[in-house]
Enzyme design. Structure first.
Site, PDB file in Angstrom:
ATOM      1  N   LYS A 174      -7.288 -75.574 -36.788  1.00 23.36           N
ATOM      2  CA  LYS A 174      -5.888 -75.208 -36.609  1.00 23.36           C
ATOM      3  C   LYS A 174      -5.455 -75.824 -35.298  1.00 23.36           C
ATOM      4  CE  LYS A 174      -3.517 -72.801 -34.515  1.00 23.36           C
ATOM      5  NZ  LYS A 174      -2.454 -73.174 -33.476  1.00 23.36           N
ATOM      6  N   GLY A 227      -7.755 -70.353 -25.757  1.00 30.44           N
ATOM      7  CA  GLY A 227      -6.368 -70.008 -25.469  1.00 30.44           C
ATOM      8  C   GLY A 227      -6.293 -68.837 -24.517  1.00 30.44           C
ATOM      9  N   THR A 231      -4.050 -63.449 -26.575  1.00 29.46           N
ATOM     10  CA  THR A 231      -4.185 -63.894 -27.958  1.00 29.46           C
ATOM     11  C   THR A 231      -5.600 -63.683 -28.455  1.00 29.46           C
ATOM     12  OG1 THR A 231      -2.440 -65.543 -27.642  1.00 29.46           O
ATOM     13  CG2 THR A 231      -3.886 -65.833 -29.531  1.00 29.46           C
ATOM     14  N   GLY A 232      -6.591 -63.924 -27.602  1.00 28.77           N
ATOM     15  CA  GLY A 232      -7.983 -63.698 -27.994  1.00 28.77           C
ATOM     16  C   GLY A 232      -8.238 -62.254 -28.381  1.00 28.77           C
ATOM     17  N   GLU A 249     -12.988 -68.942 -25.646  1.00 32.02           N
ATOM     18  CA  GLU A 249     -12.830 -69.519 -24.311  1.00 32.02           C
ATOM     19  C   GLU A 249     -11.412 -69.179 -23.868  1.00 32.02           C
ATOM     20  OE1 GLU A 249     -13.916 -72.741 -21.226  1.00 32.02           O
ATOM     21  OE2 GLU A 249     -15.036 -71.356 -22.479  1.00 32.02           O
ATOM     22  N   CYS A 283      -7.719 -73.829 -18.124  1.00 32.64           N
ATOM     23  CA  CYS A 283      -8.319 -72.512 -17.937  1.00 32.64           C
ATOM     24  C   CYS A 283      -9.086 -72.408 -16.620  1.00 32.64           C
ATOM     25  CB  CYS A 283      -9.227 -72.174 -19.118  1.00 32.64           C
ATOM     26  SG  CYS A 283     -10.536 -73.391 -19.428  1.00 32.64           S
ATOM     27  N   GLU A 384      -2.627 -64.918 -15.194  1.00 30.14           N
ATOM     28  CA  GLU A 384      -2.807 -66.361 -15.319  1.00 30.14           C
ATOM     29  C   GLU A 384      -1.435 -67.020 -15.412  1.00 30.14           C
ATOM     30  OE1 GLU A 384      -5.705 -69.417 -17.712  1.00 30.14           O
ATOM     31  OE2 GLU A 384      -4.669 -67.908 -18.902  1.00 30.14           O
TER      32      GLU A 384
END
Length: 485
Positions: A174, A227, A231-232, A249, A283, A384
Site C-alpha cells: 500500500k 508512519g 496511526t500505528g 516503525e 522518523c 513529533e
C-alpha cells in the site's frame, strides 16, 4: 519487461502482473514548484481486495514460499536492476517528494544493500533439530506466514519493501498518493525481473480505505507499517480481531545530548543536517538538542547562525541545503505547532517558517526553526513535529540529561556527544532508544537491527531479526525409537 504503459506521468496499480487503471483520478504535485507533474488513480477496497486475492492465490499455488533458489535469484537480480536505475529513481523521488537530490540518492542507495542482505538470509535462515531422548526428535522449521501487507511512507518510499520476499511471503504494497509516480517507477523496476512470478508483488496506490482493507482482511496475517505512532496504534486495534502480526516503525524525537567536552565545531554541522535532511520529515530527525550549561551560550550562538544560513530551495538545485516539505498543508501544520509553542513560552532563537514571498512561495518551503524551552512536558518537546523544528534544552548533570532524553513517549534513536568513552556508555545504557550513536547521527547498517523503544514501534527492521515479522515457527516431534538389541 513489464512497464506502466501509455505514459510516464500517470501512475497505476499493479495487480497479478498487470497495470490496473481504476479508482479516483488525482494529481501529483512537485512540492518545490507547486506544479502538477502527473496523475494517478487512488485505489480503495475493491482494488485492495483484488491485490490480496492475487497474492493469496500465488502463495498457495506456486512454489515461491519453498523455492529458495528462485527467491535468491529474484532478489539478487532485483538489486542489480535497482542499481542500474538508481539515478532515475532518485531524480523522481526528489521531484515528487521535495527532498534534495543528494538526499534522494542517499535513500535510493539503501535499496541495494538492503536487498542483498535480505537475499543472504534466504540461505542462512533455518530451524534446528535435537534428539532429546533416545530415538525421540524435535524438528523446528520456519515457514513463510502467508500474504504480507506492507504500508510504505511518502517520506521514504523506496527503502522498506523487500524483507517479506526473502521470507517467502507474497506481498501487497500500500503506497501513498503523494509519491504516486515514484511508487510506479519502483514497481516497474521490481516487475522488470522476469523470474519474479506474477502475484508475488502487488501494489495499490491508496490511502485510508485501502489501508483499512489490508489490515482488516483475514487473508493477510502480517502487517509492516511505517508512519506515525497514532496511526500505528489505530492499525493494531483494527487488526486485533484477526490477531495480526505487526511490525511497526513509528515516530521519534531524537535528542542530541551534548556534553561540555564535545568538539562543537564538529558536532553542529551534524546537528544541522539531522534537522534539515528530508526537511525534518524523517522518523530519526534530530528534533531535540540537550546542551550542558557550560557550553550552552556557544551552542546557541553558533547553531543559530548555521540555521539562519541554511539555503532552502528546489530539490534539483545542488546549491541548496534543504528542499521542500511534502505539501502546503504540512507547512501550515508545522507553523501552527511552532506558533503555539511560542505562545506558550518557548524562546525564539531562530523563527524560520514558511516562505511567503517570491518564486519560492509557490513551493512548500519551511525555513529551519530553533526554539528554547525549559519544560520537558512542553508540546514542542513531546509531540513529533515532522518538520525542520529543533527544541533546545539546557542540563547540568548526566542524570538530568538522561531524564530529559527519556521524557517523551518516543524511543527510536538518540545521539551522545562526548570525548569521554566511559561517559558515552554510562549514558547510552540508560537512554531508552533502539539506536544510539556516539558523536554521529543516522549511521545504519543492514546487518544490525533498527527499531524503537516505547511508542516508537514494534519489532525490528534489518539485522538478524529482519524476517521475524514474516515467519511462523513449527515444531514437529518424531519418536522413531531405536534399533533393538
Amino acid at each position: 519487461m513489464t512497464t506502466n504503459s501509455d505514459t510516464n506521468n500517470h501512475a497505476k496499480h499493479y495487480i497479478n502482473g498487470e497495470w490496473i487503471d481504476s479508482g479516483e483520478k488525482k494529481e501529483t504535485i512537485n512540492p518545490s514548484t507547486g506544479e502538477v507533474i502527473g496523475t494517478y488513480v487512488e485505489g480503495g477496497k475493491s482494488e485492495m481486495q483484488d491485490a490480496i486475492k492475487a497474492a493469496k492465490d500465488t502463495f498457495k499455488n506456486t512454489d515461491w514460499k519453498t523455492n529458495r533458489e528462485l527467491r535468491y535469484k529474484v532478489l539478487t537480480k532485483l538489486a542489480d536492476v535497482f542499481e542500474a536505475r538508481q539515478d532515475e529513481l532518485a531524480t523522481m523521488i526528489a521531484t515528487e517528494n521535495g527532498k534534495l537530490l543528494g538526499e534522494a540518492q542517499f535513500e535510493a542507495s539503501f535499496v541495494m544493500p538492503n536487498i542483498r542482505f535480505a537475499a543472504s538470509k534466504i540461505y542462512t535462515e533455518f530451524g534446528r533439530t535435537a534428539e532429546w531422548s533416545a530415538g525421540k526428535y524435535s524438528i523446528l522449521i520456519k515457514e513463510a506466514v502467508g500474504v504480507a501487507g506492507i504500508s510504505t511512507p511518502w517520506n521514504s518510499p523506496a527503502a522498506l519493501l523487500i524483507r517479506s520476499l526473502a521470507a517467502g511471503c507474497t506481498t501487497v504494497l500500500k503506497m501513498p498518493g503523494q509519491t504516486a509516480l515514484s511508487n510506479t517507477l519502483i514497481m516497474e523496476i521490481i516487475a522488470s525481473v522476469e523470474e519474479l512470478p506474477k502475484g508475488v508483488v502487488n501494489m495499490i496506490i491508496g490511502e485510508r480505505d485501502a489501508l483499512e482493507t489490508l489490515v482488516e482482511h483475514p487473508d493477510v496475517p502480517t502487517i509492516s507499517f511505517t508512519g506515525s505512532t497514532s496511526t500505528g496504534r489505530a492499525l493494531m486495534k483494527e487488526g486485533a480481531d484477526e490477531l495480526k502480526l505487526f511490525g511497526l516503525e513509528l515516530g521519534g524525537k531524537t535528542p542530541h545530548i551534548i556534553f561540555p567536552d564535545t568538539d562543537i565545531d564538529a558536532c553542529l554541522p551534524v546537528v544541522e543536517k539531522s534537522l534539515t535532511v528530508f526537511t525534518g520529515q524523517f522518523c530519526m530527525t534530530g528534533s531535540r538538542i540537550l546542551v550542558h550549561k557550560d557550553i550552552a551560550d556557544e551552542v546557541r550562538d553558533k547553531l543559530s547562525k548555521r540555521l539562519e544560513n541554511v539555503k532552502v530551495g528546489n530539490a534539483l538545485d545542488s546549491n541548496n541545503d534543504m528542499g521542500a516539505m511534502i505539501d502546503q498543508s504540512n507547512v501550515e501544520r508545522v507553523d501552527k505547532m511552532v506558533q503555539d509553542a511560542i505562545n506558550k513560552g518557548a524562546k525564539v532563537l531562530v523563527r524560520g517558517g514558511p516562505i511567503n514571498e517570491g518564486e519560492q512561495s509557490k513551493g512548500a518551503f519551511y525555513q529551519p526553526t530553533l526554539l528554547e524551552v525549559d519544560d520537558s512536558q512542553a508540546d514542542i518537546v513531546q509531540q513529533e513535529v515532522f518538520g525542520p523544528v529543533l527544541a533546545l534544552q539546557v542540563f547540568e548533570t548526566e542524570r538530568e540529561a538522561i531524564e530529559m532524553a527519556n521524557a517523551t513517549e518516543y524511543g527510536l534513536s538518540a545521539c551522545v556527544w562526548t570525548q569521554d568513552l566511559d561517559r558515552s556508555f554510562r549514558v547510552a545504557r540508560e537512554v531508552e532508544a533502539g539506536t544510539i550513536w556516539f558523536n554521529d547521527w543516522a549511521v545504519m547498517r543492514d546487518e544490525f537491527e533498527e527499531g524503537g523503544y516505547k511508542q516508537s514501534g514494534v519489532g525490528r527492521l534489518r539485522g538478524q531479526s529482519t524476517l521475524e515479522d514474516f515467519i511462523e515457527v513449527k515444531h514437529i516431534v518424531l519418536q522413531s525409537g531405536v534399533v533393538g538389541k
